[in-house]
Design a protein around this motif. Sequence first.
Motif, PDB file in Angstrom:
ATOM      1  N   CYS A 191     -40.434  68.387 -41.262  1.00 32.03           N
ATOM      2  CA  CYS A 191     -39.399  70.057 -39.823  1.00 32.03           C
ATOM      3  C   CYS A 191     -39.209  70.402 -39.532  1.00 32.03           C
ATOM      4  O   CYS A 191     -38.217  71.677 -38.564  1.00 32.03           O
ATOM      5  CB  CYS A 191     -37.876  69.625 -41.506  1.00 32.03           C
ATOM      6  SG  CYS A 191     -37.250  68.300 -42.432  1.00 32.03           S
ATOM      7  N   GLU A 225     -34.252  61.721 -41.346  1.00 29.17           N
ATOM      8  CA  GLU A 225     -32.624  62.136 -41.465  1.00 29.17           C
ATOM      9  C   GLU A 225     -32.479  62.423 -42.596  1.00 29.17           C
ATOM     10  O   GLU A 225     -31.879  62.879 -43.606  1.00 29.17           O
ATOM     11  CB  GLU A 225     -31.251  61.533 -40.653  1.00 29.17           C
ATOM     12  CG  GLU A 225     -31.790  60.936 -39.420  1.00 29.17           C
ATOM     13  CD  GLU A 225     -30.536  60.364 -39.184  1.00 29.17           C
ATOM     14  OE1 GLU A 225     -30.292  58.853 -39.839  1.00 29.17           O
ATOM     15  OE2 GLU A 225     -30.346  59.591 -37.979  1.00 29.17           O
ATOM     16  N   CYS A 275     -35.234  65.721 -43.321  1.00 26.87           N
ATOM     17  CA  CYS A 275     -34.760  66.960 -42.684  1.00 26.87           C
ATOM     18  C   CYS A 275     -33.457  67.356 -42.399  1.00 26.87           C
ATOM     19  O   CYS A 275     -32.812  68.653 -42.216  1.00 26.87           O
ATOM     20  CB  CYS A 275     -35.442  66.485 -41.034  1.00 26.87           C
ATOM     21  SG  CYS A 275     -37.110  66.992 -41.103  1.00 26.87           S
ATOM     22  N   HIS A 276     -32.289  66.489 -42.846  1.00 27.06           N
ATOM     23  CA  HIS A 276     -30.737  66.347 -42.418  1.00 27.06           C
ATOM     24  C   HIS A 276     -30.360  66.396 -41.098  1.00 27.06           C
ATOM     25  O   HIS A 276     -29.392  67.296 -41.260  1.00 27.06           O
ATOM     26  CB  HIS A 276     -30.403  67.659 -43.574  1.00 27.06           C
ATOM     27  CG  HIS A 276     -30.720  67.114 -44.806  1.00 27.06           C
ATOM     28  ND1 HIS A 276     -29.973  66.512 -45.774  1.00 27.06           N
ATOM     29  CD2 HIS A 276     -31.440  68.134 -45.681  1.00 27.06           C
ATOM     30  CE1 HIS A 276     -30.291  66.531 -46.882  1.00 27.06           C
ATOM     31  NE2 HIS A 276     -31.187  67.203 -47.159  1.00 27.06           N
ATOM     32  N   ARG A 277     -30.902  65.570 -40.039  1.00 30.92           N
ATOM     33  CA  ARG A 277     -31.367  66.128 -38.511  1.00 30.92           C
ATOM     34  C   ARG A 277     -31.137  65.195 -38.125  1.00 30.92           C
ATOM     35  O   ARG A 277     -32.084  64.455 -38.881  1.00 30.92           O
ATOM     36  CB  ARG A 277     -30.777  67.522 -38.046  1.00 30.92           C
ATOM     37  CG  ARG A 277     -32.857  68.144 -38.449  1.00 30.92           C
ATOM     38  CD  ARG A 277     -32.940  68.688 -38.328  1.00 30.92           C
ATOM     39  NE  ARG A 277     -34.426  69.300 -38.032  1.00 30.92           N
ATOM     40  CZ  ARG A 277     -35.256  69.345 -36.573  1.00 30.92           C
ATOM     41  NH1 ARG A 277     -35.061  68.216 -35.978  1.00 30.92           N
ATOM     42  NH2 ARG A 277     -36.143  69.192 -37.045  1.00 30.92           N
TER      43      ARG A 277
END
Length: 285
Positions: free
Chosen positions: A255, A270, A273-275
């Motif tokens: 990330c 995803e 890294c939540h994106r």
Amino acid sequence: MAIGAWLIWGRGGSDRSDRGASTGVASAVPSEDQATGKEEQPEIDSVALLENAGVQSVNPAPVPAAVDAWGDYVKNRSWSGMLRVFEGQDATPVTDDDHSRFPATMNHCGVAMYLVTFRSVNEDVLLGTQLLNAANNIDASETMSDGWILTTNCDTPQFAFNSSTGISNLGDVVYDVTEYRQSSVADPTADSAAASADVRGESTASEVDEGEPYVVECLQGVPGPARWSDGTMAYAEECANTPEAQRSIRAEGLCGGLYAPGDVSRDEFEAICHRAPVYPPEDAS
């Protein structure tokens, strides 16, 4: 010259207060407050503030002095800096003493602790004070114009423009950083000594001393640091090998950059890294 004056403030107050916090010895000379009959302000117990603070925390005044040692940590180095924040823009991170990236990493988290004291130069400007981990998640966040941070080498301190009671749409932040390193590590000869004692039928020190420190809990969000039974915070191997710790280490490799590694799937990126991932453009050739 103005910057230097602010940096002196950031180190925790006047020389008289620092000496009292570090030595614990009261001055024999009557203070100004005593001479005028005013109520004397209590001295700051800097060691107690540091030992009782959360590991990843943003704290208001009183601000502890950068003492030489506390808990299992001793002062290693220190530096000062200044950064600028703008209304409507992303947070600005604190840098290392050579203006490079702040020394945050997921490897062996807890071997270094950082005390960061800070102040908004413009008192009208409130700061969004944050601790950002390698997965780009905020571990701690507070809004204030001055205070202090206690963090490990897992997070990066950063500041954002929150609001202003005046007309300013930007602000300057002065800060002091003190790096602490662990003063003790496990004795590599302990296992062999215990084995020899067992062969001879003798009791080892750990068997006799029932008060030997042990891990009470692994601290969440940072692989490695643990809270021990004697109240100290130090690295523990068992806390660095948990599934959560390995996930954090994986996040550091995935990330931190602008582009996602080419060998990672969209779902994994995803999830960690939540994106959404951005892959490097194909070679035009």
